[in-house]
Design a protein around this motif. Sequence first.
Motif, mmCIF file in Angstrom:
data_model
loop_
_atom_site.group_PDB
_atom_site.id
_atom_site.type_symbol
_atom_site.label_atom_id
_atom_site.label_comp_id
_atom_site.label_asym_id
_atom_site.label_seq_id
_atom_site.Cartn_x
_atom_site.Cartn_y
_atom_site.Cartn_z
ATOM 1 N N SER A 91 3.363 0.425 3.248
ATOM 2 C CA SER A 91 3.188 -0.726 4.137
ATOM 3 C C SER A 91 3.090 -2.007 3.326
ATOM 4 N N LYS A 92 3.653 -3.075 3.874
ATOM 5 C CA LYS A 92 3.466 -4.409 3.299
ATOM 6 C C LYS A 92 2.332 -5.072 4.056
ATOM 7 N N VAL A 93 1.284 -5.461 3.347
ATOM 8 C CA VAL A 93 0.088 -6.043 3.959
ATOM 9 C C VAL A 93 0.065 -7.538 3.661
ATOM 10 N N ASP A 98 -2.682 5.055 6.746
ATOM 11 C CA ASP A 98 -1.312 5.526 6.931
ATOM 12 C C ASP A 98 -0.776 6.153 5.643
ATOM 13 N N GLU A 109 -5.294 -5.975 7.767
ATOM 14 C CA GLU A 109 -4.345 -4.873 7.938
ATOM 15 C C GLU A 109 -4.551 -3.759 6.909
ATOM 16 N N ALA A 151 -3.394 0.357 6.770
ATOM 17 C CA ALA A 151 -2.323 0.683 5.828
ATOM 18 C C ALA A 151 -2.752 1.795 4.879
ATOM 19 N N ASP A 172 12.391 0.139 3.473
ATOM 20 C CA ASP A 172 11.546 1.219 3.959
ATOM 21 C C ASP A 172 12.370 2.455 4.310
ATOM 22 N N VAL A 195 0.862 -1.174 0.000
ATOM 23 C CA VAL A 195 0.000 0.000 0.000
ATOM 24 C C VAL A 195 0.901 1.227 0.000
#
Length: 363
Positions: A198-200, A212, A205, A209, A260, A186
Amino acid sequence: MNPKPTVAVLFGGRSSEHGVSCVTAGGVLGAIDRDTYDVVAIGITRDGRWTLASTDAADWRIVDGAMPVVADEGPTVLPPVRVGSTEWRLDDGTAVTPLGAIDVVFPVLHGPYGEDGTIQGALELIDARFVGSGVLASAVGMDKQFMKAAFVDAGLPVAPGIVLRPGEPVAPRMPELEKLGLPVFVKPARAGSSMGISKVTSWDELEAAVADAAKHDPKVLVEAGIVGREIETAVLATGQEVRTSPQGEIVTKGDHAFYDFEAKYLDEGNVELLCPTALDPGVAATVADFARRAFLAVGAEGLARVDCFVGSDGYVTVNEINTMPGFTTTSMYPRMWAVAGIAYPALVEALIQEALNRPLGLR
């Protein structure tokens, strides 16, 4: 004798990548040959004021994990008021005085209000010469939705993704989103430096995400996760020549699920940057070809970094292009060119000369 050309390094800005831009500025300020050029530093504060800043590279380093910030002090910098003038001015609140002629601007802004075509448009409006891409390439390169469309139009493979418009709820789109499979990434559609990504790995989640990511950009991209090595290529264009560097690879360790923000700037001990990296010659040629085609697809100028994923079967997917990549002495862009024999100061010099020799106006 002719006076030395004056280069203005323009940095900071209103985006969440303000600190990253300051660090990049420090790298460029430290690399410009002061015997060849006069240098001016123009910082843009977080609330958008242009101010005269320090030209000392040491003032723009990360200290104890804290990013540097353009302080809201010093005189305001005013650009020329008409096309054809290179004279910039200072306003200290009591009087407007000359700053002098600026021959070329080196904008190292990252993210919205800088890397997205905003600053480029302001500079083109007054016919100021500047390093890097113009309005359209910068805007397309920043917006992942339209970047992908340009890549697809050029025949380049990209990861499947779904765009959520500003304020659009997630629930009605879940049938489409679930077809992407897990994991998904995301991302803010118009941000960089891995801000808000973000890794979902579970659909539970996803809402958090998206929220965010929306803190950095109201438009959000949900993208299918690609399993593969993250390979980067630096592109340098001078005149009609578009060159690609040896490929670099990012390998994260520790608690980082991907490359990240913390891994990029605050936890170098758990990041390995390999250049040149080991690739099958045919795959390496494909990556180089895709990088060049991606550069041309968005109409980029001067410099860019193109990121790809290479699967275990050798399949190459283009992830994104950065039209103003991280440019510190330890960033991948200059490191890849160093492997090709172009040292950091020579790279900065090449970009300044390219901007000085570029025709003004529509091109």
